[in-house]
Write a protein that holds these residues in place. Structure first.
Motif, PDB file in Angstrom:
ATOM      1  N   ASP A  80       0.934  -1.027   0.048  1.00 50.54           N
ATOM      2  CA  ASP A  80       0.138  -0.001  -0.044  1.00 50.54           C
ATOM      3  C   ASP A  80       0.988   1.298  -0.003  1.00 50.54           C
ATOM      4  O   ASP A  80       1.932   1.359   0.631  1.00 50.54           O
ATOM      5  CB  ASP A  80      -0.927  -0.002   1.232  1.00 50.54           C
ATOM      6  CG  ASP A  80      -2.059   1.276   1.256  1.00 50.54           C
ATOM      7  OD1 ASP A  80      -2.850   1.078   0.386  1.00 50.54           O
ATOM      8  OD2 ASP A  80      -1.635   2.022   2.169  1.00 50.54           O
ATOM      9  N   ARG A  82       0.741   5.609   0.203  1.00 55.49           N
ATOM     10  CA  ARG A  82      -0.043   6.829   0.467  1.00 55.49           C
ATOM     11  C   ARG A  82       0.697   8.106   0.489  1.00 55.49           C
ATOM     12  O   ARG A  82       2.005   8.078   0.636  1.00 55.49           O
ATOM     13  CB  ARG A  82      -0.877   6.700   1.676  1.00 55.49           C
ATOM     14  CG  ARG A  82      -1.959   5.506   1.672  1.00 55.49           C
ATOM     15  CD  ARG A  82      -2.527   5.085   3.167  1.00 55.49           C
ATOM     16  NE  ARG A  82      -3.305   4.197   2.862  1.00 55.49           N
ATOM     17  CZ  ARG A  82      -4.641   4.151   2.610  1.00 55.49           C
ATOM     18  NH1 ARG A  82      -5.217   5.369   2.492  1.00 55.49           N
ATOM     19  NH2 ARG A  82      -5.445   2.671   2.441  1.00 55.49           N
ATOM     20  N   LYS A  88       4.728   3.978   2.577  1.00 60.75           N
ATOM     21  CA  LYS A  88       4.501   2.783   2.187  1.00 60.75           C
ATOM     22  C   LYS A  88       4.475   1.746   3.216  1.00 60.75           C
ATOM     23  O   LYS A  88       5.096   1.865   4.204  1.00 60.75           O
ATOM     24  CB  LYS A  88       5.811   2.240   1.257  1.00 60.75           C
ATOM     25  CG  LYS A  88       5.659   3.345  -0.101  1.00 60.75           C
ATOM     26  CD  LYS A  88       6.924   2.864  -0.907  1.00 60.75           C
ATOM     27  CE  LYS A  88       7.007   3.718  -2.284  1.00 60.75           C
ATOM     28  NZ  LYS A  88       8.145   3.509  -3.062  1.00 60.75           N
ATOM     29  N   ALA A 154      -5.053   1.684   5.658  1.00 63.90           N
ATOM     30  CA  ALA A 154      -4.077   1.127   5.089  1.00 63.90           C
ATOM     31  C   ALA A 154      -4.105  -0.200   5.257  1.00 63.90           C
ATOM     32  O   ALA A 154      -4.050  -1.189   4.448  1.00 63.90           O
ATOM     33  CB  ALA A 154      -2.622   1.603   5.062  1.00 63.90           C
ATOM     34  N   ALA A 157      -7.098  -1.851   3.634  1.00 68.54           N
ATOM     35  CA  ALA A 157      -6.649  -2.253   2.364  1.00 68.54           C
ATOM     36  C   ALA A 157      -5.875  -3.380   2.199  1.00 68.54           C
ATOM     37  O   ALA A 157      -6.152  -3.873   1.208  1.00 68.54           O
ATOM     38  CB  ALA A 157      -6.254  -1.044   1.764  1.00 68.54           C
ATOM     39  N   LEU A 158      -5.019  -3.445   2.871  1.00 65.85           N
ATOM     40  CA  LEU A 158      -3.723  -4.522   2.721  1.00 65.85           C
ATOM     41  C   LEU A 158      -4.606  -5.827   3.140  1.00 65.85           C
ATOM     42  O   LEU A 158      -4.420  -6.922   2.289  1.00 65.85           O
ATOM     43  CB  LEU A 158      -2.561  -4.533   3.801  1.00 65.85           C
ATOM     44  CG  LEU A 158      -1.532  -3.310   3.495  1.00 65.85           C
ATOM     45  CD1 LEU A 158      -0.779  -3.053   4.526  1.00 65.85           C
ATOM     46  CD2 LEU A 158      -1.017  -3.675   2.081  1.00 65.85           C
TER      47      LEU A 158
END
Length: 221
Positions: A80, A82, A88, A154, A157-158
């Motif tokens: 991910d 951002r 990261k 994050a 999302a991961l």
């Protein structure tokens, strides 16, 4: 000496009374016969002495038969990024999964069955093996996360990305020829066991059941 002789009207009344008193017993016997017939139809294999009919009834009671389950452990990773790539993060996940292999027995009909009376052998042509959707056990998943700062968004999302990747990988692993071969062998064994007993109970004696999939050679006669 007097002799009592029933007049015709009195005799007819007695006969009518006898018929009336006997009617409940007649109805009882009729109802008992109907109940016995219904019980026969309900519990005796359909088709009577037809081994093919007995087999189809056994399949109807199963409908879908799970013959094999594979326990898998996909290892996946996701990244991910951002804030224009300044933040990261990476997550590696091991997510256990189970895949079931089953047979859709509703597809079985007389065209897939062959009975040899002289050898008491039943040949069964099985429908294609069905590979189920992987069942991920995320409660037992193990995660390794890398990153200086991993936000909640994050991390979510991961996790979603790894779940999707794990399902894809488990589906690929489930199609491995070794696992499919094991599942097909298990399916044949299950069919033999599920049919031999009902046929024996139905009075067909010691029956040999040969099961095979489409594309496999038929057993030698």
């Amino acid at each position: 000496m007097s002799i009592n002789v029933d007049t015709p009207p009195v005799t007819e009344r007695k006969r009518a009374l006898a018929r009336t008193q006997g009617l409940p017993w007649v109805l009882f016997i009729v109802m008992l016969a109907i109940a016995a017939w219904l019980g026969y139809r309900a519990f005796w294999p359909k088709g009577g002495g037809d081994p093919i009919g007995t087999t189809i009834v056994a399949f109807e009671k199963q409908n879908r038969l799970t013959v094999f389950s594979a326990q898998l452990a996909p290892v996946v990773s996701a990244e991910d990024s951002r804030l224009l790539g300044l933040v990261k993060s990476r997550q590696v996940a091991v997510i256990p999964a189970r895949v079931d292999y089953s047979l859709d027995l509703s597809k079985m009909d007389r065209n897939r069955l062959a009975w040899n009376t002289s050898t008491h052998t039943l040949d069964v042509l099985l429908p294609p093996l069905t590979v189920g959707t992987p069942n991920l056990d995320e409660a037992r998943a193990q995660y390794l996360r890398e990153g200086v700062w991993i936000t909640r968004d994050a991390q979510d999302a991961l996790s979603r990305a790894n779940t999707r990747l794990a399902e894809q990988q488990a589906t690929q692993q489930a199609g491995n020829p070794v696992l499919v071969g094991l599942a097909r062998s298990a399916a044949k064994d299950a069919i033999r066991q599920n049919l031999a007993i009902p046929l024996e109970i139905a009075g067909f004696g010691d029956v040999t059941v040969n099961a095979r999939f489409e594309g496999e050679p038929a057993p030698a006669k």
